[in-house]
Design a protein around this motif. Structure first.
Motif, short mmCIF file in Angstrom:
data_model
loop_
_atom_site.label_atom_id
_atom_site.label_comp_id
_atom_site.label_asym_id
_atom_site.label_seq_id
_atom_site.Cartn_x
_atom_site.Cartn_y
_atom_site.Cartn_z
N TYR A 197 -3.11 -7.08 1.47
CA TYR A 197 -3.57 -7.42 2.81
C TYR A 197 -2.34 -7.54 3.69
O TYR A 197 -1.34 -8.17 3.29
N LEU A 205 -5.49 -11.02 8.46
CA LEU A 205 -5.13 -10.25 7.27
C LEU A 205 -6.07 -9.05 7.19
O LEU A 205 -7.29 -9.21 7.15
N TYR A 210 -5.45 -0.38 -1.97
CA TYR A 210 -5.96 -1.15 -3.11
C TYR A 210 -6.53 -0.19 -4.14
O TYR A 210 -6.80 0.99 -3.87
N CYS A 227 -6.96 -15.81 -0.11
CA CYS A 227 -5.97 -15.01 0.62
C CYS A 227 -5.54 -15.72 1.90
O CYS A 227 -4.34 -15.78 2.22
N GLU A 258 -8.16 -15.30 -9.77
CA GLU A 258 -7.44 -14.60 -8.70
C GLU A 258 -6.03 -15.17 -8.57
O GLU A 258 -5.80 -16.36 -8.79
N VAL A 260 -2.76 -14.76 -5.65
CA VAL A 260 -2.34 -14.19 -4.37
C VAL A 260 -0.91 -14.63 -4.08
O VAL A 260 -0.58 -15.82 -4.17
N GLU A 273 0.36 -9.81 1.85
CA GLU A 273 0.30 -10.43 0.54
C GLU A 273 -0.26 -9.44 -0.49
O GLU A 273 -0.96 -8.48 -0.13
N ASP A 275 -2.72 -9.18 -3.73
CA ASP A 275 -3.90 -9.91 -4.21
C ASP A 275 -4.38 -9.27 -5.52
O ASP A 275 -4.58 -8.06 -5.59
N ASP A 277 -7.38 -9.62 -8.48
CA ASP A 277 -8.62 -10.20 -8.99
C ASP A 277 -8.76 -9.82 -10.46
O ASP A 277 -8.43 -8.69 -10.85
#
Length: 312
Positions: A197, A205, A210, A227, A258, A260, A273, A275, A277
Motif C-alpha cells: 500500500y 493508503l 500485490y 494497515c 497478518e 504490516v 507499507e 502487507d 496475510d
C-alpha cells in the motif's frame, strides 16, 4: 498441566538392541497402539523400508540424540505454549509424539485413542542436518496441523529469508515491488497474500502491486484496520490471530493472521507499507519481522530515494 509433547525417541531407538531380522517384531510389540499401527499404515511397504534403514546411520543419530536431548527438552513446548490461545491448545484435541521413524517424512497426523496425534520423526529431521531446529520444526508442524494439513516437512525460515535477501538485493527497476511480491509468494509457504500500500497526496493508503486474492480494500484511511494503524503509529504490526483484533478490515475469510511493516521516507513520513496475510494462525516470529523490516529499508534506498531524486 496436560502433557502436550511426549518424547518417545528413546523408546523407538531400543530397536538398535535387536538384530535386524527382529526389527519388525520389535515395532509390532511397541506399546503405543494404535499410533504405531496408524503411522505404519501411512507408508507403503513400511516394514520393507524399516529393514532398509542403515544400522550405522540410526546409531549415529542415537548418539546425537543422547548428546542433545536434555538441551532440547525445555525448548520443545515453550514456544507452542506461548501461543496457547492462537493455537487453541485449550481444546486438548491433539498431542505431539516424538519418535525415531522411517526418516522419510518429518511429521504425519494419525488417529490416537482419544485425539489426533502429530507423529514427529526426529530421525527424518536429523537426516537433513536440522536436528538442532527440532523445537522450531515441532512448532511449525502444529501450525500446519491447525491449518488442516495431515503431513509435512520442515522448512527452514532462516534459510528461505537469507535466499530472498540475496535475490531482492539484486532487484532494480520500476517493477521492483511486483517482483518482491512474486518472490515472497513463491518461496514462503505461509505468505498467502503479499502486497504494498502506498500513501497518496491525500494521505490515504492506496493498493499497489500485490499477489493473492483480489481485495476490496483498495484505499485505506490512516488509523483504520491493521494497515491504517501501522501507518498512523509508524510501527510494525504482527497479528497472530486477526479474530482478536477489534480494528481489523477483513480482506478474506481465509485470512487468519497478518503482519504490516511501514516504509519510510528520509524525513520519517510514511511512504507506504508491505502487507502480508496468512491463512495460518500464529505463523510469524522475529525472523519474519526482521526480514520484512529489512525489505522496507531496501525499498527506502531503491524506491523512496530514487523517486525523490527524480522529482527534484
Amino acid at each position: 498441566m496436560r502433557s502436550l509433547i511426549e518424547n518417545h525417541v528413546g523408546d523407538f531407538l531400543e530397536i538398535l538392541t535387536y538384530e535386524k531380522r527382529f526389527w519388525k517384531d520389535f515395532w509390532e510389540k511397541l506399546p503405543f497402539k494404535p499410533i504405531t499401527e496408524n503411522y505404519a499404515s501411512s507408508f507403503p511397504n513400511f516394514f520393507e523400508k524399516l529393514l532398509n534403514i542403515s544400522r550405522n546411520e540410526l546409531t549415529e543419530f542415537s548418539h546425537d540424540y543422547e548428546t542433545k536431548k536434555e538441551s532440547l527438552k525445555e525448548e520443545l513446548s515453550i514456544r507452542i505454549r506461548q501461543h496457547a490461545r492462537d493455537l487453541e491448545l485449550s481444546k486438548e484435541d491433539f498431542v505431539v509424539y516424538l519418535i525415531a521413524g522411517l526418516g522419510e517424512k518429518d511429521w504425519i497426523v494419525v488417529d490416537g485413542k482419544k485425539e489426533k496425534v502429530i507423529v514427529f520423526d526426529a530421525f527424518s529431521l536429523w537426516r537433513k542436518g536440522k536436528f538442532d531446529n527440532l523445537p522450531d520444526a515441532v512448532y511449525q508442524a502444529v501450525v500446519h496441523f491447525r491449518h488442516g494439513e495431515n503431513e509435512g516437512n520442515y522448512y527452514d525460515k532462516s534459510e528461505i529469508f537469507n535466499y530472498l535477501k540475496d535475490e531482492i538485493s539484486r532487484l532494480n527497476g520500476t517493477d521492483i515491488l511486483q517482483k518482491i511480491c512474486e518472490l515472497l509468494d513463491r518461496n514462503v509457504p505461509y505468505y498467502n497474500w503479499t502486497g504494498f500500500y502506498l500513501m497518496d497526496d491525500e494521505g490515504m493508503l492506496v493498493l499497489g502491486p500485490y499477489v493473492g486474492e483480489p481485495t476490496e480494500h483498495v484505499r485505506i484511511a490512516v488509523g483504520k484496520g491493521i494497515c491504517g494503524q501501522a501507518a498512523e503509529t509508524k510501527l510494525t504490526f504482527v497479528v497472530q490471530d486477526v479474530t482478536q483484533e477489534t480494528n481489523y478490515l477483513s480482506c478474506s475469510p481465509h485470512v487468519k493472521s497478518e503482519i504490516v511493516v511501514p516504509i519510510f521516507r528520509n524525513d520519517g513520513s510514511v511512504f507506504g507499507e508491505i502487507d502480508i496475510d496468512s491463512h495460518y494462525k500464529a505463523p510469524f516470529d522475529e525472523r519474519d519481522r526482521e526480514f520484512l523490516e529489512w525489505i522496507a529499508q531496501q525499498l527506502r534506498v531503491k524506491v523512496v530515494n530514487f523517486e525523490s531524486s527524480t522529482e527534484e
